[in-house]
Design a protein around this motif. Structure first.
Motif, short mmCIF file in Angstrom:
data_model
loop_
_atom_site.label_atom_id
_atom_site.label_comp_id
_atom_site.label_asym_id
_atom_site.label_seq_id
_atom_site.Cartn_x
_atom_site.Cartn_y
_atom_site.Cartn_z
N SER A 145 0.85 -1.19 0.00
CA SER A 145 0.00 0.00 0.00
C SER A 145 0.89 1.25 0.00
CB SER A 145 -0.91 -0.02 1.22
OG SER A 145 -0.16 -0.26 2.39
N ASN A 147 1.20 4.03 1.49
CA ASN A 147 1.21 4.92 2.66
C ASN A 147 2.58 4.86 3.31
OD1 ASN A 147 -0.02 2.12 3.12
ND2 ASN A 147 0.79 2.64 5.15
N HIS A 237 -0.38 -0.90 12.55
CA HIS A 237 -0.71 -0.74 11.16
C HIS A 237 -2.02 -0.01 11.07
CE1 HIS A 237 0.04 -3.45 7.40
NE2 HIS A 237 0.22 -2.18 7.14
MG MG Z 1 0.06 -1.80 3.80
#
Ligand code: MG
Ligand code: AMP
Length: 350
Positions: A145, A147, A237
């Motif tokens: 991802s 981020n 997370h």
């Molecule tokens: Mg991730």
């Protein structure tokens, strides 16, 4: 580094932009791109230095493997010499789509991409821009991802910009993603396939194709001391900067407790945020009350979740109280992300 943001129609991606993005990947650079789940941060999966750059840009621990994104089934034989039938059975039903499968890796896949593991995670996203981009880049995109490590996953290109501008070459802006939580991960290297991360594709859906499917125990109980089989699941997370607590119980009592906690926070000079649904939004008074949609619409809850967590951060909220949701079907993925965001701080009220 100057990060270029380029906008495209998600369904009919601009071919010259795809070529430009593909060339960045071929020359070892990084491009963030939309998928149907969340935005991914892509690099050449077969180039160890690209994978190292992904870890560096995200601040991600390098033992946390990346998912290899492909656009065509023909790409598979290079990734593995040992592709189980179960992969093809699932691919026929769920690919392109939000399902990642773990299989044994071949020598062509660098360990830098798999976090040192002998297995590789593979997915074919259900998103025209993602598929065109993967093909333009040579067919193998390693992408977690997009981020910064530890922050909620991006569901908008602006989230990627917030976290990674100056650290990557390009962001392809294809608008808001459709699903909003990361893919389901299933490990096909075990005798009985095991779900390592819940997502839009539920265990019931997988069982209809495969028969019995297990779920990694470490997903169910936050207190389990064993390390999870998907290394990424062990890190704090999906998390907002604020402290967070989920409140579970009868709606009337949940509202009562939220109002009480918000008032107590105000007295202590803390900014309090409430994450809730349309149904109770107007009954709550706090510094920032944000709805993730209707309680009856799981899809909207999933799609809004990370955006709302980021909004609490932008507003400088210190403490978030959140409604909880039925832990069934797709709701399991939502509750998995919410429980992790809250560090398994869950209050059950009778
Ligand atoms: Mg991730
Ligand atoms: P992300 O795309 O940011 O959600 O990160 C990829 C996720 O896939 C992480 O949770 C990883 O731990 C997991 N993953 C990737 N490759 C493997 C693998 N070979 N075995 C187990 N989990 C994996």
């Amino acid at each position: 580094m100057n990060t270029l943001t380029e906008t495209t129609d998600a369904i009919m991606p601009d071919p010259s932009l795809m070529e430009k993005a593909g060339n960045i990947i071929r020359s070892g650079g990084l491009v963030a791109f939309p998928t149907e789940t969340v935005y991914g941060l892509g690099g050449d999966a077969l180039n160890p230095s690209s994978s190292q750059k992904i870890y560096a840009a995200k601040g991600r621990p390098s033992d946390n493997p990346l998912i290899v994104h492909i656009a065509d089934l023909d790409a598979l034989p290079l990734l593995s010499d040992d592709i189980p039938d179960t992969l093809y059975m699932l691919a026929e039903v769920f690919w392109p789509g939000p399902l990642t499968m773990i299989i044994k890796k071949s020598r062509s896949v660098p360990k830098a991409t798999t976090g040192g593991l002998d297995t590789v995670a593979v997915r074919m996203p259900d998103h025209n821009t993602a598929l065109s981009f993967i093909r333009a880049a040579g067919g193998y995109i390693a992408a977690p991802s997009a981020n910064a490590s530890g922050r909620p996953s991006p569901t908008l290109a602006s989230h990627v910009y917030e976290d990674l501008s100056g650290k990557i070459d390009m962001i392809i802006d294809g608008g808001e993603v459709g699903i909003g939580v990361e893919s389901t991960i299933v490990d096909l290297t075990e005798k009985t396939p095991v779900i390592l991360r819940p997502g839009y594709i539920t265990s019931e859906m997988l069982e209809r194709v495969l028969g019995k499917v297990d779920t990694d125990v470490t997903l169910i109980e936050g207190t389990d001391k064993r390390p999870p089989k998907a290394p990424g699941m062990k890190y704090r997370h999906y998390a907002p900067k604020a402290q967070m607590m989920l409140i579970e119980g009868d709606t009337g009592k949940v509202i009562e407790m939220m109002n009480k906690e918000a008032a107590a926070a105000a007295e202590n000079g803390l900014k309090c945020g409430i994450l809730c649904t349309d149904e109770i939004k107007d009954s709550i008074k706090a510094d920032l009350v944000l709805s993730v949609g209707s309680r009856n619409d799981e899809a909207s809850i999933a799609r809004s979740l990370y955006r709302v967590l980021r909004e609490f951060d932008s507003a400088g909220i210190d403490m978030i109280y959140s409604e909880s949701f039925p832990d069934k079907g797709f709701g399991q993925a939502v509750m998995n992300r919410l429980s992790k965001a809250a560090g398994f701080n869950i209050k059950k009220i009778q």
